[in-house]
Design a protein around this motif. Structure first.
Motif, PDB file in Angstrom:
ATOM      1  N   ASP A  18     -10.608  26.060   0.047  1.00  0.00           N
ATOM      2  CA  ASP A  18      -9.422  25.233   0.225  1.00  0.00           C
ATOM      3  C   ASP A  18      -9.811  23.770   0.138  1.00  0.00           C
ATOM      4  N   ILE A  19      -9.114  23.008  -0.683  1.00  0.00           N
ATOM      5  CA  ILE A  19      -9.197  21.554  -0.674  1.00  0.00           C
ATOM      6  C   ILE A  19      -7.753  21.097  -0.520  1.00  0.00           C
ATOM      7  N   VAL A  20      -7.372  20.770   0.697  1.00  0.00           N
ATOM      8  CA  VAL A  20      -5.968  20.525   1.026  1.00  0.00           C
ATOM      9  C   VAL A  20      -5.786  19.073   1.445  1.00  0.00           C
ATOM     10  N   ASN A  21      -4.890  18.378   0.773  1.00  0.00           N
ATOM     11  CA  ASN A  21      -4.560  16.993   1.087  1.00  0.00           C
ATOM     12  C   ASN A  21      -3.147  16.976   1.673  1.00  0.00           C
ATOM     13  N   LEU A  22      -3.051  16.909   2.981  1.00  0.00           N
ATOM     14  CA  LEU A  22      -1.756  16.972   3.651  1.00  0.00           C
ATOM     15  C   LEU A  22      -0.947  15.685   3.520  1.00  0.00           C
ATOM     16  N   ASN A  23      -1.555  14.619   2.989  1.00  0.00           N
ATOM     17  CA  ASN A  23      -0.852  13.357   2.797  1.00  0.00           C
ATOM     18  C   ASN A  23       0.155  13.400   1.663  1.00  0.00           C
ATOM     19  N   GLY A  24      -0.114  14.212   0.662  1.00  0.00           N
ATOM     20  CA  GLY A  24       0.725  14.198  -0.524  1.00  0.00           C
ATOM     21  C   GLY A  24       0.431  12.992  -1.419  1.00  0.00           C
ATOM     22  N   ASP A  25      -0.497  12.141  -1.009  1.00  0.00           N
ATOM     23  CA  ASP A  25      -0.888  10.958  -1.767  1.00  0.00           C
ATOM     24  C   ASP A  25      -2.275  11.208  -2.360  1.00  0.00           C
ATOM     25  N   PRO A  26      -2.366  11.373  -3.685  1.00  0.00           N
ATOM     26  CA  PRO A  26      -3.657  11.677  -4.293  1.00  0.00           C
ATOM     27  C   PRO A  26      -4.742  10.634  -4.008  1.00  0.00           C
ATOM     28  N   SER A  27      -4.368   9.376  -3.766  1.00  0.00           N
ATOM     29  CA  SER A  27      -5.386   8.340  -3.544  1.00  0.00           C
ATOM     30  C   SER A  27      -6.111   8.513  -2.212  1.00  0.00           C
ATOM     31  N   SER A  28      -5.644   9.403  -1.354  1.00  0.00           N
ATOM     32  CA  SER A  28      -6.325   9.619  -0.069  1.00  0.00           C
ATOM     33  C   SER A  28      -7.477  10.623  -0.177  1.00  0.00           C
ATOM     34  N   LEU A  29      -7.692  11.218  -1.353  1.00  0.00           N
ATOM     35  CA  LEU A  29      -8.852  12.081  -1.597  1.00  0.00           C
ATOM     36  C   LEU A  29      -9.495  11.657  -2.908  1.00  0.00           C
ATOM     37  N   CYS A  30     -10.705  11.108  -2.836  1.00  0.00           N
ATOM     38  CA  CYS A  30     -11.415  10.648  -4.030  1.00  0.00           C
ATOM     39  C   CYS A  30     -12.765  11.341  -4.115  1.00  0.00           C
ATOM     40  N   ILE A  31     -13.048  11.924  -5.275  1.00  0.00           N
ATOM     41  CA  ILE A  31     -14.363  12.481  -5.563  1.00  0.00           C
ATOM     42  C   ILE A  31     -14.969  11.571  -6.618  1.00  0.00           C
ATOM     43  N   ILE A  32     -16.107  10.953  -6.277  1.00  0.00           N
ATOM     44  CA  ILE A  32     -16.677   9.894  -7.095  1.00  0.00           C
ATOM     45  C   ILE A  32     -18.103  10.268  -7.516  1.00  0.00           C
ATOM     46  N   LYS A  72     -11.183  20.479 -18.730  1.00  0.00           N
ATOM     47  CA  LYS A  72     -10.741  21.802 -19.151  1.00  0.00           C
ATOM     48  C   LYS A  72     -10.067  22.474 -17.962  1.00  0.00           C
ATOM     49  N   ILE A  73      -8.891  23.042 -18.204  1.00  0.00           N
ATOM     50  CA  ILE A  73      -8.137  23.716 -17.149  1.00  0.00           C
ATOM     51  C   ILE A  73      -8.024  25.193 -17.519  1.00  0.00           C
ATOM     52  N   ASN A  74      -8.524  26.046 -16.626  1.00  0.00           N
ATOM     53  CA  ASN A  74      -8.451  27.493 -16.824  1.00  0.00           C
ATOM     54  C   ASN A  74      -7.400  28.106 -15.903  1.00  0.00           C
ATOM     55  N   ASN A  75      -7.022  29.328 -16.172  1.00  0.00           N
ATOM     56  CA  ASN A  75      -6.198  30.150 -15.283  1.00  0.00           C
ATOM     57  C   ASN A  75      -4.796  29.622 -15.053  1.00  0.00           C
ATOM     58  N   ALA A  76      -4.178  29.063 -16.073  1.00  0.00           N
ATOM     59  CA  ALA A  76      -2.763  28.676 -16.058  1.00  0.00           C
ATOM     60  C   ALA A  76      -2.422  27.567 -15.081  1.00  0.00           C
ATOM     61  N   GLY A  77      -3.405  26.798 -14.639  1.00  0.00           N
ATOM     62  CA  GLY A  77      -3.110  25.646 -13.791  1.00  0.00           C
ATOM     63  C   GLY A  77      -2.472  24.538 -14.620  1.00  0.00           C
ATOM     64  N   ARG A  78      -1.800  23.610 -13.945  1.00  0.00           N
ATOM     65  CA  ARG A  78      -1.177  22.475 -14.626  1.00  0.00           C
ATOM     66  C   ARG A  78      -1.816  21.178 -14.130  1.00  0.00           C
ATOM     67  N   PHE A  79      -1.897  20.188 -15.019  1.00  0.00           N
ATOM     68  CA  PHE A  79      -2.377  18.867 -14.660  1.00  0.00           C
ATOM     69  C   PHE A  79      -1.174  17.939 -14.613  1.00  0.00           C
ATOM     70  N   LEU A  80      -0.955  17.307 -13.465  1.00  0.00           N
ATOM     71  CA  LEU A  80       0.176  16.413 -13.283  1.00  0.00           C
ATOM     72  C   LEU A  80      -0.355  15.025 -12.929  1.00  0.00           C
ATOM     73  N   TYR A  81      -0.321  14.128 -13.904  1.00  0.00           N
ATOM     74  CA  TYR A  81      -0.797  12.757 -13.678  1.00  0.00           C
ATOM     75  C   TYR A  81       0.191  12.029 -12.780  1.00  0.00           C
ATOM     76  N   ASP A  82      -0.307  11.380 -11.736  1.00  0.00           N
ATOM     77  CA  ASP A  82       0.533  10.609 -10.826  1.00  0.00           C
ATOM     78  C   ASP A  82       0.539   9.161 -11.307  1.00  0.00           C
ATOM     79  N   VAL A  83       1.649   8.736 -11.903  1.00  0.00           N
ATOM     80  CA  VAL A  83       1.750   7.395 -12.486  1.00  0.00           C
ATOM     81  C   VAL A  83       1.571   6.306 -11.432  1.00  0.00           C
ATOM     82  N   ALA A  84       1.767   6.609 -10.174  1.00  0.00           N
ATOM     83  CA  ALA A  84       1.547   5.627  -9.105  1.00  0.00           C
ATOM     84  C   ALA A  84       0.077   5.215  -9.019  1.00  0.00           C
TER      85      ALA A  84
END
Length: 124
Positions: free
Chosen positions: A31-45, A91-103
């Motif tokens: 599980d990698i769960v971001n309860l904020n709903g704001d992608p900028s609160s989880l960064c992998i660098i 590369k995205i496997n297994n029918a996942g979707r990529f949703l770019y957050d314009v914010a």
């Protein structure tokens, strides 16, 4: 990375930056769960100066930012990825979707101002 059945949970109001010096594999059924709903609160660098591979296998929707400008990224999940990615390939496997957050177009990781604007896009 994370082993199988591991969890990272970012609570509301919290944030997390993960600095990766080698490859990353999140393991199956984690599980990698971001309860904020704001992608900028989880960064992998990526901190490595050579090509590595990052493999995200989260069983839930992923909401975050991945900055790995000289690495490839594999998302092996049937869930959605919400946020932004800087990588040499994606590369995205297994029918996942990529949703770019314009914010995130003005989001900065310090000296990488504007790093999350769409530069190019191609689909096979």
């Amino acid at each position: 990375g994370l082993g199988a059945k591991s969890s990272i949970i970012i609570e509301e109001g919290a944030s997390l930056k993960v600095y990766v010096g080698g490859g990353w594999n999140s393991g199956t059924d984690c599980d990698i769960v971001n309860l904020n709903g704001d992608p900028s609160s989880l960064c992998i660098i990526q901190t490595s100066d050579h090509m590595i591979y990052l493999d995200i296998q989260a069983k839930n929707d992923f909401s975050g930012v991945i900055y790995a400008p000289i690495s490839g990224l594999l998302i092996s999940t049937g869930s959605d990825f919400r946020g932004a990615v800087v990588s040499t390939s994606l590369k995205i496997n297994n029918a996942g979707r990529f949703l770019y957050d314009v914010a995130l177009k003005d989001f900065s990781l310090g000296d990488a101002n504007g790093a999350f604007q769409i530069d190019r896009w191609s689909e096979d």
